[in-house]
Design a protein around this motif. Structure first.
Motif, PDB file in Angstrom:
ATOM      1  N   LEU A 246     -55.448   4.754 -11.779  1.00 34.42           N
ATOM      2  CA  LEU A 246     -55.962   3.387 -11.890  1.00 34.42           C
ATOM      3  C   LEU A 246     -56.801   2.988 -10.679  1.00 34.42           C
ATOM      4  O   LEU A 246     -57.107   1.816 -10.502  1.00 34.42           O
ATOM      5  CB  LEU A 246     -54.789   2.402 -12.033  1.00 34.42           C
ATOM      6  CG  LEU A 246     -53.883   2.594 -13.247  1.00 34.42           C
ATOM      7  CD1 LEU A 246     -52.728   1.603 -13.190  1.00 34.42           C
ATOM      8  CD2 LEU A 246     -54.655   2.430 -14.553  1.00 34.42           C
ATOM      9  N   SER A 247     -57.163   3.915  -9.825  1.00 32.60           N
ATOM     10  CA  SER A 247     -57.818   3.603  -8.555  1.00 32.60           C
ATOM     11  C   SER A 247     -59.249   3.110  -8.761  1.00 32.60           C
ATOM     12  O   SER A 247     -59.976   3.600  -9.619  1.00 32.60           O
ATOM     13  CB  SER A 247     -57.819   4.827  -7.646  1.00 32.60           C
ATOM     14  OG  SER A 247     -56.499   5.254  -7.378  1.00 32.60           O
ATOM     15  N   LEU A 253     -58.154  -1.498  -5.640  1.00 34.06           N
ATOM     16  CA  LEU A 253     -57.002  -1.126  -6.453  1.00 34.06           C
ATOM     17  C   LEU A 253     -56.769   0.372  -6.338  1.00 34.06           C
ATOM     18  O   LEU A 253     -57.714   1.153  -6.363  1.00 34.06           O
ATOM     19  CB  LEU A 253     -57.280  -1.501  -7.918  1.00 34.06           C
ATOM     20  CG  LEU A 253     -56.101  -1.690  -8.862  1.00 34.06           C
ATOM     21  CD1 LEU A 253     -55.323  -2.929  -8.491  1.00 34.06           C
ATOM     22  CD2 LEU A 253     -56.600  -1.790 -10.297  1.00 34.06           C
ATOM     23  N   ASP A 254     -55.515   0.775  -6.172  1.00 34.73           N
ATOM     24  CA  ASP A 254     -55.212   2.197  -6.271  1.00 34.73           C
ATOM     25  C   ASP A 254     -53.781   2.368  -6.768  1.00 34.73           C
ATOM     26  O   ASP A 254     -52.909   1.539  -6.527  1.00 34.73           O
ATOM     27  CB  ASP A 254     -55.412   2.917  -4.931  1.00 34.73           C
ATOM     28  CG  ASP A 254     -54.342   2.578  -3.908  1.00 34.73           C
ATOM     29  OD1 ASP A 254     -54.123   1.377  -3.677  1.00 34.73           O
ATOM     30  OD2 ASP A 254     -53.724   3.500  -3.353  1.00 34.73           O
ATOM     31  N   GLY A 255     -53.581   3.436  -7.521  1.00 35.09           N
ATOM     32  CA  GLY A 255     -52.273   3.684  -8.100  1.00 35.09           C
ATOM     33  C   GLY A 255     -52.381   4.509  -9.362  1.00 35.09           C
ATOM     34  O   GLY A 255     -53.411   5.126  -9.642  1.00 35.09           O
ATOM     35  N   VAL A 256     -51.302   4.506 -10.127  1.00 36.87           N
ATOM     36  CA  VAL A 256     -51.225   5.350 -11.313  1.00 36.87           C
ATOM     37  C   VAL A 256     -50.354   4.673 -12.354  1.00 36.87           C
ATOM     38  O   VAL A 256     -49.402   3.953 -12.022  1.00 36.87           O
ATOM     39  CB  VAL A 256     -50.664   6.745 -10.943  1.00 36.87           C
ATOM     40  CG1 VAL A 256     -49.279   6.634 -10.338  1.00 36.87           C
ATOM     41  CG2 VAL A 256     -50.667   7.689 -12.117  1.00 36.87           C
ATOM     42  N   ILE A 300     -47.299   2.344 -10.689  1.00 38.62           N
ATOM     43  CA  ILE A 300     -47.235   2.195  -9.241  1.00 38.62           C
ATOM     44  C   ILE A 300     -48.630   1.742  -8.842  1.00 38.62           C
ATOM     45  O   ILE A 300     -49.600   2.490  -9.004  1.00 38.62           O
ATOM     46  CB  ILE A 300     -46.874   3.511  -8.536  1.00 38.62           C
ATOM     47  CG1 ILE A 300     -45.540   4.046  -9.051  1.00 38.62           C
ATOM     48  CG2 ILE A 300     -46.805   3.301  -7.033  1.00 38.62           C
ATOM     49  CD1 ILE A 300     -45.151   5.403  -8.458  1.00 38.62           C
ATOM     50  N   LEU A 301     -48.742   0.530  -8.339  1.00 38.67           N
ATOM     51  CA  LEU A 301     -50.061  -0.061  -8.160  1.00 38.67           C
ATOM     52  C   LEU A 301     -50.116  -0.826  -6.849  1.00 38.67           C
ATOM     53  O   LEU A 301     -49.228  -1.629  -6.548  1.00 38.67           O
ATOM     54  CB  LEU A 301     -50.369  -1.006  -9.332  1.00 38.67           C
ATOM     55  CG  LEU A 301     -51.819  -1.426  -9.498  1.00 38.67           C
ATOM     56  CD1 LEU A 301     -52.677  -0.226  -9.857  1.00 38.67           C
ATOM     57  CD2 LEU A 301     -51.944  -2.490 -10.575  1.00 38.67           C
ATOM     58  N   ARG A 331     -59.035   1.089 -18.220  1.00 40.34           N
ATOM     59  CA  ARG A 331     -58.623   2.451 -17.873  1.00 40.34           C
ATOM     60  C   ARG A 331     -57.670   3.015 -18.926  1.00 40.34           C
ATOM     61  O   ARG A 331     -57.786   4.180 -19.344  1.00 40.34           O
ATOM     62  CB  ARG A 331     -57.962   2.459 -16.497  1.00 40.34           C
ATOM     63  CG  ARG A 331     -58.909   2.147 -15.363  1.00 40.34           C
ATOM     64  CD  ARG A 331     -59.917   3.284 -15.154  1.00 40.34           C
ATOM     65  NE  ARG A 331     -60.935   2.946 -14.182  1.00 40.34           N
ATOM     66  CZ  ARG A 331     -60.813   3.092 -12.872  1.00 40.34           C
ATOM     67  NH1 ARG A 331     -59.689   3.590 -12.382  1.00 40.34           N
ATOM     68  NH2 ARG A 331     -61.793   2.767 -12.061  1.00 40.34           N
ATOM     69  N   LEU A 332     -56.720   2.207 -19.358  1.00 43.22           N
ATOM     70  CA  LEU A 332     -55.759   2.669 -20.366  1.00 43.22           C
ATOM     71  C   LEU A 332     -56.433   2.860 -21.725  1.00 43.22           C
ATOM     72  O   LEU A 332     -56.134   3.806 -22.454  1.00 43.22           O
ATOM     73  CB  LEU A 332     -54.604   1.680 -20.473  1.00 43.22           C
ATOM     74  CG  LEU A 332     -53.705   1.566 -19.238  1.00 43.22           C
ATOM     75  CD1 LEU A 332     -52.660   0.475 -19.438  1.00 43.22           C
ATOM     76  CD2 LEU A 332     -53.029   2.897 -18.942  1.00 43.22           C
TER      77      LEU A 332
END
Length: 602
Positions: A246-247, A253-256, A300-301, A331-332
């Motif tokens: 999700l970065s 923004l960064d994460g997964v 996790i964001l 993104r999803l």
């Protein structure tokens, strides 16, 4: 006219924080870490090469005295004037003053974080020395939960930075034990870029040494994907189906996002996440961060541009949050489109687990709906099938708009080899309404119990004559219940009667049932919704093929036949999931009693 200033009752403020603003006493660690990180950030504005560090020390006296805790940073520190100005003034924060040129870099904004320490300690001791004013003497600030504080300049030397000392309250000792403090520091600060040194007795370690995999470089995408799944398994204890990055540097923004390998319960759709703000843990809930349909993920964001609420446990609803939510949704959505185009087997597995989420997304996105609709499962009277399977076999999409009516009609329709689609669940009706636009060769037909009975076989003239007296008697019995009688041939043969009702009639029954259970005020409100001019709300259709009905037609006793008609009426209501009113329950009970009397007297 004399002016007066508000007085602050600090104990009341502390109770307000602990009971209503913060989720629990453990947030004091978050607030201390937050202040330390912000102090280091402030000093680095003046000394860019300075490397910050935070030292957490736990002391557990063996004499039965309460545990103590100190947290020390090498940040900007405070002068005597700044201590009076910021620490002793509730609601005033150094991070939002003119002292700093980049307040957006800081975690804290509200000037109340230090008060959270009073939840676990009766006294807060702060030792601080300013980096901006090297000639200023070190300062000691002692504050008590009763609202009093003392400030004094120290003659001894201290390193630049700030150290906070807490001693556990009598009922809060567990929150300052070494085990609990270590857990909380890891919980809140595992992603912080500043080293967190933890000291407890002989134990000395740096807690935040692990760099998350989405911030690392890997030789191949497969290696990164493997590392992401391993990190998710370690963090959540779940072997996830997949992982989606999700970065976005532009959006801070960064994460997964991790795809769940099971269908989550409704109560847990927005829980169990790891949400960070500027690398500090914020919350496990994401109710206003994720799109409503994205309940198939655990995320996790880390966000850097969003604003926290005063409790720092959720985000303030503004344009930035809306933009972030849209970005996550895109993104999803892109991930799901890629599955459909490149990994159909994985898509099939995804659909089996999360078809409701896909339906929710398709209901708000026409393009996605056109792509995914054929893959989505629907309940039908002939079993569950995808819409693609349905339209391959039927040119007319016959659907039932609510679940109760579908349950009533499913077996009857299946016996007639009629495939009805259940559109009563969430999003199904929205999707079905788009079918004529997406598939012009298909047509829609809504089916209810009234329209289904029109598909039943009519009786011959001779059969109608044989049933005339029975039908007239049934009409008379059912008239007080605003129900007419009919008799036809239909399957299955073991169903003696089917009660059908229009949508208006069903609504009226529900209103009358609710009114009967309500208090006087609410009953009078509902009374205005009752339409007393409805002569016939429903129809009881008897099945000529049913053995019981055939026996009733030949029964010579009108009294006994009446009892069976009354019981069959109530039975049909129950099979159709219609609420019974008091008169109908009485009818059912009396019918059973009369049948029992007939049995005993025979």
């Amino acid at each position: 006219m004399a002016q007066h200033k508000f007085q602050v009752h600090l104990r009341g403020i502390i109770d307000l924080l602990s009971e209503h603003l913060y989720s629990g006493p453990e947030v004091y660690i978050r607030e201390l870490l937050q202040n330390a990180v912000d102090a280091i950030t402030a000093r680095q504005q003046y000394e860019p090469a300075m490397r910050g560090e935070i030292v957490i020390e736990c002391h557990s006296p063996s004499t039965g005295r309460p545990p103590t805790l100190s947290i020390r940073d090498n940040g900007i520190g405070l002068t005597l004037e700044e201590v009076h100005h910021f620490l002793a003034t509730i609601g005033r924060s150094s991070k939002t003053s003119d002292n700093w040129t980049q307040p957006a870099d800081f975690l804290g904004q509200f000037g109340i974080g230090i008060l959270s320490c009073f939840i676990v300690s009766e006294e807060i001791v702060v030792l601080t020395r300013s980096a901006r004013n090297p000639t200023a003497a070190p300062v000691e600030w002692r504050a008590r939960a009763d609202g009093s504080y003392t400030v004094r300049e120290l003659e001894r030397d201290l390193p630049v930075g700030t150290q906070v000392w807490l001693t556990a309250r009598q009922d809060k000792e567990r929150w300052l034990t070494a085990e609990e403090v270590r857990r909380l520091v890891l919980h809140y600060g595992s992603l912080l870029p500043v080293p967190l040194h933890f000291h407890a007795g002989r134990v000395q370690e740096i807690l935040n040494t692990q760099t998350p995999p989405w911030r690392k470089h890997y030789a191949t995408p497969a290696q990164r994907h493997k590392a992401l799944l391993a990190y998710g398994r370690e963090t959540f204890g779940i072997s996830f189906l997949d992982a989606v990055l999700l970065s976005s540097e532009v959006d801070g923004l960064d994460g997964v996002a991790y795809i769940l390998p099971f269908t989550p319960p409704l109560s847990a759709r927005h829980k169990g996440h790891r949400i960070y703000l500027k690398n500090m843990f914020l919350s496990e809930t994401a109710d206003n961060l994720l799109p409503e349909w994205a309940f198939f993920v655990r995320v996790i964001l880390n966000a850097t541009t969003l604003r926290p609420t005063a409790s720092r446990e959720s985000f303030f609803e503004d344009e930035n949050l809306a933009r972030t939510r849209t970005l996550i949704g895109e993104r999803l959505r892109r991930y799901l489109v890629n599955l459909a185009e490149q990994q159909p087997e994985k898509l099939e597995q995804f659909v089996q687990l999360h078809h409701r989420a896909l339906k929710a997304l398709a209901a708000e996105d026409d393009n996605f709906c056109a792509m995914i609709l054929d893959h989505l499962p629907f309940e039908t009277s002939l079993g569950t099938m995808t819409f693609g399977e349905y339209r391959q076999n039927y040119a007319i999409v016959r659907y039932v708009a609510d679940v109760d009516t579908f349950r009533q009609l499913a077996n009857v329709a299946a016996a007639q080899n009629l495939c009805l689609l259940n559109a009563g669940y969430a999003y199904d009706l929205d999707l079905i309404s788009r079918i004529p636009e997406l598939f012009p060769d298909l047509s829609l037909e809504e089916i209810n119990s009234d329209t289904l009975t029109q598909e039943f076989d009519e009786l011959t003239v001779e059969e109608q004559a044989d049933c005339e007296s029975f039908t007239l008697q049934a009409e008379k019995i059912l008239r007080p219940f605003r129900c007419r009688a009919d008799i036809k041939k239909f399957q299955p043969e073991d169903l003696p009667a089917l009660y059908s009702i229009s949508r208006e009639g069903r609504f009226q029954r529900q209103v009358e049932h609710t009114r009967a259970l309500s208090n006087t005020l609410w009953s009078s409100v509902l009374d205005g919704l009752v339409q007393r001019d409805i002569v016939q709300a429903g129809t009881l259709c008897f099945n000529f093929r049913n053995p019981l009905i055939r026996r009733l037609l030949s029964l010579r006793s009108p009294q006994r036949r009446q009892r069976f008609i009354e019981i069959l009426y109530v039975q049909a209501l129950l099979l159709g999931h219609h609420p019974l009113n008091a008169r109908e329950w009485q009818l059912f009970n009396q019918g059973l009693l009369h049948l029992l009397d007939d049995l005993l007297n025979s």
